[in-house]
Design an enzyme around this catalytic site. Structure first.
Site: not given
Ligand SMILES: *Cc1c(COP(=O)(O)O)cnc(C)c1O
Length: 410
Positions: A70, A167, A289, A337
């Site tokens: 992802k 979730r 700043y 930034m």
């Molecule tokens: C991000 C994610 C993972 C991977 O988790 P890691 O700790 O990075 O290995 C696995 N399953 C889901 C549903 C995730 O969102």
């Protein structure tokens, strides 16, 4: 990261000989190939990803080890990471949304691609046409998928069960209805039951064990299909966490999600930023700043081309450290930034010059420690910085130089 400024190290990979400030104007001679001279660069070590895949594969006892890619493979670039992992034998890719899934489908045509966000970005008919496996997020999506399957034939899906994280996934009541009315699954070829832990950094936490018990109890009463609970930390924990399918992200990219358990992973990402200017300033000079830092004595300051717009956490203002010219130097003043200042006085006259690169994290400057200093999750720091910097890929031999630099600054 070690405290204070270290000296006495020899040459860094990018360092010139100790010329006084301003005598060498040929910036290009100072940087390694591919490092930008005016913006951050992220260097991705493909051999480290390979090493980490094998490290995870040696640990994992289940039949199917998959990669989570992802957010463009945690910012490392799916276009390079996915073919590499596929070549190493990875056959399952897990991704958040449909656009990314379609890209991965092309990068690894023989693999299964799981869409963690379910049907929201597509629909069951399109998932079938695109050969994607949606991870259904609720009862409504199960019904949509089952309707489509009854019209057009068996449909491959994974189903997320919410065992406690609240979730995504079917909640306890919805799971009970599935158990009582298996017809709700008619037409569906369930290739995985999936759940996700609330305390990923600590697999053996009581709450996690309760989640696993709930998940196992549910799936025992549902139609049989491979079960998936394991993320990176679970693979390195007791094998009772492994089950049938692992979804591993962080570990492949060298991010340690279980500080209490050494995992033998290699950092795969180095974030560096070039020095734009080096200047001597007198005592009483305000840096950044609103005078967030005022020098107590005469200092030499180096200005780096990186800031919060590049993903660098604001919280590193006046507290972070970077590796530069073989030493560790402190961040002084704020994080702007696109700029940040470091105090290089202790490195000695002339050691730092424009065009040299400072390492924000990488081998020797642990991402996990920088993230802790900034009070963010290591993955948050990684993704924020890696997705924006110029990317550069290296393999084995080329990285020796960088590894040496890092060791010198330890
Ligand atoms: C991000 C994610 C993972 C991977 O988790 P890691 O700790 O990075 O290995 C696995 N399953 C889901 C549903 C995730 O969102």
């Amino acid at each position: 990261m070690s405290g204070g400024v270290m000296r006495g190290a020899t040459m860094s990979g990018n360092a010139p000989h100790a010329d006084p400030v301003g005598t060498d104007w040929s910036n290009t001679a100072l940087a390694s190939p591919g490092l930008s001279l005016d913006r951050p660069t992220v260097t991705i070590d493909l051999s480290a990803i390979r090493h980490n895949w094998h490290a995870v594969a040696r640990r994992y006892t289940g039949p199917r080890l998959g990669a989570v890619v992802k957010n463009d493979a945690y910012g490392l670039g799916a276009d390079r990471v996915v073919p590499l992992l596929a070549q190493l034998g990875c056959q399952d890719f897990w991704v958040d949304h449909v656009d990314a899934a379609l890209t991965i489908r092309q990068l690894a045509p023989a693999s299964r691609v799981f869409v963690l966000n379910g049907l929201a970005g597509s629909n069951a008919a399109r998932c079938r046409a695109d050969a994607l496996v949606p991870v259904l997020v609720d009862e409504r999506e199960v019904a949509q998928a089952s309707d489509e399957a009854r019209r057009s034939g068996p449909l491959k899906v994974a189903i997320h069960l919410d065992s406690g994280l609240s979730r995504v996934g079917l909640d306890a009541a919805a799971v009970s209805r599935l158990i009582d009315q298996p017809a709700l699954l008619r037409g569906l070829d369930v290739v995985a039951w999936v759940t996700h832990l609330g305390r990923f950094a600590d697999p053996d936490a009581t709450e996690n064990i309760e989640q696993r018990e709930r998940f196992l109890a549910w799936t025992d009463r549902l139609p049989p299909a491979p079960r998936s609970i394991a993320t990176s930390s679970c693979v390195f924990a007791d094998r009772s966490w492994h089950l049938d399918i692992a979804r591993v992200g962080s570990a492949l990219y060298g991010v340690d999600t279980t500080p209490s358990m050494p995992q033998g992973l290699r950092p795969a990402v180095t974030l560096s930023a070039p020095v734009l200017r080096v200047a001597k300033v007198p005592a009483g000079t305000e840096i950044g700043y609103a005078g967030s830092f005022r020098t107590q004595h005469a200092c030499t300051m180096a200005t780096l081309a990186i800031g919060y717009g590049d993903g660098l956490p604001f919280a590193l203002a006046n507290c972070g450290q970077v590796a530069l010219a073989g030493g560790m130097v402190p961040v002084v003043g704020g994080v702007s930034m696109g700029l940040v200042s470091v105090d290089v006085t202790a490195l000695g006259e002339g050691r730092v010059q424009p065009g040299m690169h400072a390492t924000l994290f990488g081998p020797g400057v642990r991402l996990e420690q920088v993230a802790a200093a900034a009070r963010v999750a290591p993955n948050a720091l990684l993704v924020a910085c890696a997705s924006q910097a110029r990317r550069r890929y290296v393999d084995d031999a080329l990285t020796q130089d960088m590894a040496m630099t890092a060791r010198e600054s330890e």
